[in-house]
Design an enzyme around this catalytic site. Sequence first.
Site, PDB file in Angstrom:
ATOM      1  CE  LYS A 101      38.316  17.305  21.574  1.00  0.00           C
ATOM      2  NZ  LYS A 101      37.870  17.662  22.930  1.00  0.00           N
ATOM      3  CD  GLU A 123      43.455  11.593  17.869  1.00  0.00           C
ATOM      4  OE1 GLU A 123      43.365  11.299  16.665  1.00  0.00           O
ATOM      5  OE2 GLU A 123      43.208  12.731  18.308  1.00  0.00           O
ATOM      6  CB  SER A 390      35.608  24.350  24.986  1.00  0.00           C
ATOM      7  OG  SER A 390      35.788  23.815  26.282  1.00  0.00           O
TER       8      SER A 390
HETATM    9  C1  LIG Z   1      38.708  18.102  23.929  1.00  0.00           C
HETATM   10  C2  LIG Z   1      38.165  19.245  24.671  1.00  0.00           C
HETATM   11  C3  LIG Z   1      38.981  20.335  25.058  1.00  0.00           C
HETATM   12  C4  LIG Z   1      40.470  20.378  24.826  1.00  0.00           C
HETATM   13  O1  LIG Z   1      40.882  20.330  23.507  1.00  0.00           O
HETATM   14  P1  LIG Z   1      41.438  21.616  22.731  1.00  0.00           P
HETATM   15  O2  LIG Z   1      41.979  21.078  21.480  1.00  0.00           O
HETATM   16  O3  LIG Z   1      42.477  22.254  23.614  1.00  0.00           O
HETATM   17  O4  LIG Z   1      40.280  22.524  22.541  1.00  0.00           O
HETATM   18  C5  LIG Z   1      38.391  21.412  25.696  1.00  0.00           C
HETATM   19  N1  LIG Z   1      37.067  21.417  25.979  1.00  0.00           N
HETATM   20  C6  LIG Z   1      36.256  20.396  25.645  1.00  0.00           C
HETATM   21  C7  LIG Z   1      34.820  20.472  25.994  1.00  0.00           C
HETATM   22  C8  LIG Z   1      36.779  19.274  24.985  1.00  0.00           C
HETATM   23  O5  LIG Z   1      35.966  18.261  24.660  1.00  0.00           O
END
Ligand SMILES: *Cc1c(COP(=O)(O)O)cnc(C)c1O
Length: 410
Positions: A101, A123, A390
């Site tokens: 993020k 948000e 992610s």
């Molecule tokens: C917020 C988040 C997501 C989901 O958001 P995307 O916009 O689909 O990437 C996925 N993995 C993590 C670790 C997150 O914090």
Amino acid sequence: MTKFAPSSTTQKHLWPDEHGRYGEFGGKFVPETLMYALDELETAYKEAQADPTFTAELDALRKNYVGRETPLYFASRLTEHLGGAKVYFKREDLAHTGAHKINNALGQCLLAKRMGKKRIIAETGAGQHGVATATACALLGLDCVVYMGAEDIERQKLNVFRMRLLGSEVVSVKSGSKTLKDAINDALRDWVTTVGDSHYVLGTVHGPHPFPMICRDFQSVIGKEARRQILDAEGRLPNTLIACVGGGSNAIGLFYEFVGDEDVAMIGVEAGGRAITPGEHAARFDGGHYGMLHGAISYVLQDDAGQIGSTHSVSAGLDYASVGPEHAYFHKSGRVKYTHASDEAALAAFQTCSKLEGIIPALESSHAIAHAIEVVPTMAKDDIVIVNMSGRGDKDVTQAARLIMPDEEI
Ligand SMILES: *Cc1c(COP(=O)(O)O)cnc(C)c1O
């Protein structure tokens, strides 16, 4: 498989069009006052992209502050355990603040500063995007207001404290279901009245144009690095990319650079929750229909009257009733396949990955790993899979402990 294929930035596909559409999806459906702000943002973004000072500043911060590039790691024990394709992890969990993020938050805050905006609105659902934005604002000396549902504030006290520690104001949203969807409504409402000095940092590839495009571009650093890294490590492109899909930013971040590589398969994994029945999941491509939410046309979980449906997922980051419009386009065109992983499968993958690799993944990322665990054994041993890690799972351990060991006191 093409060896050392030219970078797919030469690809023909050039969405969005001038109306912010991805085929029949996307667009900008907002109050009149925001139309001007969105146009201004698009112009400023295009100028910034063309300005070497801006890109050099962003590159330097990516390197020295975020810690890019993030590694592409060969998960040898998981690979051996599954007995099929080679599994690599793109390690966004090692980026500053523990997830992808920050790539978007930093890019947008730098853009806001360039536009002369001194106040940032964001948000947040579970708090991850709020923390990333609060971090970027602390770094750049910007004021920051984060809208968060009262329900989520209660569930995510530690992230609320983090944001305040970083100097941000957290506003409790008490309308509707008191969760993310209501927080986005209030953030947009704030922006309508403060557009002159404020920028709204939207946290994923959703919302009105140009947000899905800007967020995608800032996140596409993931795939640019991964493409170079896999060519270095293996001398060829991967067979398959796998990423979880909430709004869709980490997935598109990994996928985008490979879109023109026709031999590279891409799989987006949504939250299958407890079951694919209304209210029990967030698999928009399974239970959703063509519709509009938060300024964009996409797939939306809704009832027959178009009322937004309730959702459930073990992972807060995937728990949203709509999905980025470009994913809707890729779904329809067939370029990306979408599937879902259940809460149970994600929780099992969370444990398998921790034990075999010494990496505790975010529950969101665990959905991508769960799908890898399912398909990798069916693939050839010299096939290559990249899973987007992610984020890291530190934020999820208390919740996971309660689910895995319900009788123990945490
Ligand atoms: C917020 C988040 C997501 C989901 O958001 P995307 O916009 O689909 O990437 C996925 N993995 C993590 C670790 C997150 O914090």
